[in-house]
Design a protein around this motif. Structure first.
Motif, PDB file in Angstrom:
ATOM      1  N   THR A  52       0.810  -1.219   0.000  1.00  0.00           N
ATOM      2  CA  THR A  52       0.000   0.000   0.000  1.00  0.00           C
ATOM      3  C   THR A  52       0.843   1.269   0.000  1.00  0.00           C
ATOM      4  N   VAL A  54       2.980   4.539  -1.063  1.00  0.00           N
ATOM      5  CA  VAL A  54       3.038   5.499  -2.167  1.00  0.00           C
ATOM      6  C   VAL A  54       4.379   6.237  -2.163  1.00  0.00           C
ATOM      7  N   PHE A 139      -0.141   8.723  -5.564  1.00  0.00           N
ATOM      8  CA  PHE A 139      -1.153   7.676  -5.747  1.00  0.00           C
ATOM      9  C   PHE A 139      -1.032   7.065  -7.142  1.00  0.00           C
ATOM     10  N   SER A 142       1.980   4.716  -7.467  1.00  0.00           N
ATOM     11  CA  SER A 142       1.724   3.376  -6.942  1.00  0.00           C
ATOM     12  C   SER A 142       0.844   2.579  -7.895  1.00  0.00           C
ATOM     13  N   SER A 589      -2.111   4.063   0.479  1.00  0.00           N
ATOM     14  CA  SER A 589      -3.448   3.749  -0.038  1.00  0.00           C
ATOM     15  C   SER A 589      -3.475   2.313  -0.550  1.00  0.00           C
ATOM     16  N   ARG A 628     -11.727   6.364  -4.863  1.00  0.00           N
ATOM     17  CA  ARG A 628     -10.606   7.310  -4.826  1.00  0.00           C
ATOM     18  C   ARG A 628     -11.107   8.750  -4.928  1.00  0.00           C
ATOM     19  N   ASP A 634      -6.223  11.979   2.663  1.00  0.00           N
ATOM     20  CA  ASP A 634      -5.159  11.249   1.982  1.00  0.00           C
ATOM     21  C   ASP A 634      -3.777  11.857   2.209  1.00  0.00           C
TER      22      ASP A 634
END
Length: 657
Positions: A52, A54, A139, A142, A589, A628, A634
């Protein structure tokens, strides 16, 4: 019962001992991974710290690990081919298996080995070189990795499930149409490339924005490190080239899935349209992967010659020139297909012209080394080895650009030798140099130089032993895609020599694996400025902290860190650093990983024409995108006291080395 067994054999590839061995190895490896993670209770750690994440540095490391895995897979394919061709009339591989292996070898090495290794080095070096704390879109970064990874896994699983594609690595129709490839292998090809290609395009967008918008104060475009310039050039090519690949794969899938006939002559289509489109992507792709290697060589030569890079401005314009000209050379891949004298002449001249900026770079590197205090570290050795190798590759490329000569050379082993001379001598050598160069910055420890030099010599000797004979085989009439040949052709001795060279390169890879394992076992901590570097990444601890820079650097020169060290050596006082402030960072995330799993499910469903799997998976992708869009929490701030503790701990480690 018999119907069920037949269905089972259609799903799992059976009947070949090599593939059976791969299936057993994959199963054992998966069981071992699950057991290790369970016994050592690392599932939570794996999820939180890697799946998860980033953080651009960890994303870069995952790219590099995946690339090394793909190098092993693609290298094994190459050795299997060389064993088959070592002697005349060999029956080691049957014809269909050989076709599948040379197809997967090409796709894996270009798209699933070179590209992720390149993206890994982008992630490791570029934000640090420009003084940024992350990429522009963490984000998306990733998501780009996980799309690449699951696209690569979808392609690779075809080896043991369904059957590998066998229409060649660029999949020319009609070989890639249902009439000639009725199985699911070509569908794996299309969707593996399609899913990973979306990730590649997103990476290109991300790094263009990162470089243009997130440079440290004072870092004008003409003060950027040369590697950053090379990444910008490469990513601009990605923005224009990869949409062509996406459309091409989509049209080919519509041909296979819905009978669209874009590329089938008997229904009004045109296979030459496919060939034009695939090479409108394919030739820029060669420069997409080689131009960042040029940037790496520029950094390495300047660092280990202890000199400013010669001809900085000319290098920048050479890279931009290559990026533009790369889109005007694609038709030289099919001079022999009757394009006409005018078309052939245009693309012959454009192919010759693009050699000029490459030649400029060679002279710039040589002049940088001239009268420099050269240190023969492993990154520098890979760089020096590249120069004669790439010069030969470039010269043979100019020979191939001459349309009349190409009628003799095309589809022969001469072309195979040239292609590998450029891509191994340019791309692989370049990324090996970059991997060695930035390894201490990634992991905080140095690799063993002695084992690295063994790997270097085995790779280089093996390369020349493998590919030099192939030039002569091509001139002697040996064509590509042959899986066997007769004794009376006279090709046996040179093929045996070539096979020996291939295994020497394989031994070089094993030495690299040994080098990494040995260096982990006998851990030797590296300083922040391990190589006495010139650019900003060497001004911070190794490995870099989560936030990269405690205070935002201010840049005044091209090699700003080197100039700063020179000022300190002269006793000059530097401007005081600003007070520490809380640092804004993105939160991890899980959506990129989950969305990519859905993409894998959709691709697998479309491969097998299982709409019951494909449609819900695409719905899952849409749900992830909606989730998202409604994610507001975030980001977070790293407090000043935590930054102070991290900086003090790094200073203590640096002092203890």
């Amino acid at each position: 019962m018999w119907g069920n067994l037949e269905s089972f054999s259609d799903f799992f590839v059976t009947g070949d001992p090599l593939i059976l061995g791969a299936q057993v190895s994959i199963a054992l490896a998966m069981v071992a991974i699950v057991l290790v993670l369970t016994i050592f209770k690392k599932w939570g750690w794996l999820w939180r710290e890697w799946l998860t994440t980033v953080d651009h540095k960890r994303v870069g490391i995952m790219y590099i690990i995946a690339s090394i895995m793909m190098l092993f897979r693609g290298g094994v394919d190459a050795l299997l081919m060389r064993v088959q061709l070592a002697m005349p009339d060999t029956n080691f591989l049957h014809a269909e298996h050989y076709n599948a292996i040379f197809t997967t070898h090409g796709v894996i090495m270009i798209l699933f080995m070179a590209m992720p290794l390149m993206f890994g080095l982008f992630n490791i070096a570029v934000p640090l070189q420009i003084g940024a704390r992350d990429v522009a879109y963490p984000f998306l970064n990733s998501l780009s990795f996980w799309l690449f990874f699951f696209g690569a896994m979808l392609f690779n699983v075809s080896f043991v499930i369904g059957g590998s594609p066998d229409a060649g690595w660029v999949a020319y129709p009609p070989l890639s149409e249902l009439s000639h490839s009725p199985g699911v292998g070509q569908n794996f090809y299309i969707w593996g490339i399609q899913i990973s290609g979306i990730g590649s395009l997103a990476t290109g967008i991300n790094f263009v924005v990162t470089i243009l918008k997130m440079r440290a104060p004072g870092m004008k475009l003409m003060k950027m490190p040369m590697f950053t310039w090379s990444v910008l050039s490469s990513c601009l090519m990605i923005l224009f080239a990869f949409p062509i690949l996406t459309v091409t794969m989509a049209l080919l899938f519509l041909d296979r899935f819905m009978g669209a006939h874009f590329f089938t002559l008997d229904a009004g289509g045109n296979p030459m349209m496919y060939i034009n489109m695939i090479w409108m992507w394919g030739h820029p792709e060669v420069y997409i992967v080689v131009v960042p290697a040029f940037g790496i060589f520029s950094e390495v030569v300047a660092t280990f010659s202890r000199k400013k890079l010669f001809g900085y401005t000319s290098m920048v314009f050479a890279m931009i020139g290559i990026a533009v000209m790369s889109f005007f050379t694609w038709a030289h891949h099919f001079f022999t297909m009757g394009s006409g004298a005018d078309v052939n002449a245009f693309f012959a001249v454009s192919t010759m012209i693009i050699a000029i900026p490459t030649g400029v770079k060679i002279f710039n590197w040589l002049f940088t080394m001239f009268r420099g205090r050269i240190r023969f570290t492993t990154p520098m050795m890979w760089t020096i080895a590249f120069i004669p190798c790439f010069v030969v590759g470039g010269m043979t490329g100019v020979l191939l650009s001459v349309a009349p000569a190409d009628f003799q050379f095309h589809n022969s082993y001469f072309l195979i030798a040239h292609f590998h001379q450029v891509l191994i001598g340019g791309v692989a050598f370049g990324y090996f140099a970059g991997l060695y160069y930035w390894w201490p910055k990634m992991f905080g420890f140095a690799l063993n130089e002695h084992l690295g030099k063994w790997a270097f010599w085995l790779w280089n000797i093996g390369f020349y032993v493998c590919f030099m004979p192939q030039y002569f085989l091509g001139l002697d009439g040996m064509t590509r895609r042959l899986y066997t040949y007769d004794f009376d052709m006279g090709w046996g001795p040179l093929n045996m020599i070539s096979t020996v060279g291939g295994f020497l390169m394989g031994a070089g890879f094993l030495f690299q694996v040994w080098q990494i394992a040995h260096s982990i076992r006998f851990f030797k901590r590296a300083k922040g400025d391990h190589w006495d570097g010139r650019t900003l990444e060497w001004s911070i601890p190794s490995p870099a902290p989560l936030y990269n820079f405690a205070t935002e650097p201010v840049v005044n020169d091209v090699d700003d860190w080197w100039e700063t060290k020179q000022k300190l050596a002269k006793g000059e006082k530097l401007a005081p650093k600003p007070a520490l402030q809380p640092i804004h960072m993105p939160k991890n995330s899980s959506i990129p990983f989950i969305m990519s799993v859905f993409w894998f499910g959709a691709g697998f469903g479309f491969v097998w024409d299982w709409l019951w799997m494909a449609i819900p998976s695409m719905v899952g992708v849409a749900v992830c995108m909606i989730a998202r869009s409604f994610t507001y929490d975030d980001d977070y701030y790293i407090p000043v006291d935590e930054i102070e503790r991290t900086e003090k701990a790094a200073a203590l480690k640096e002092a203890s080395i």
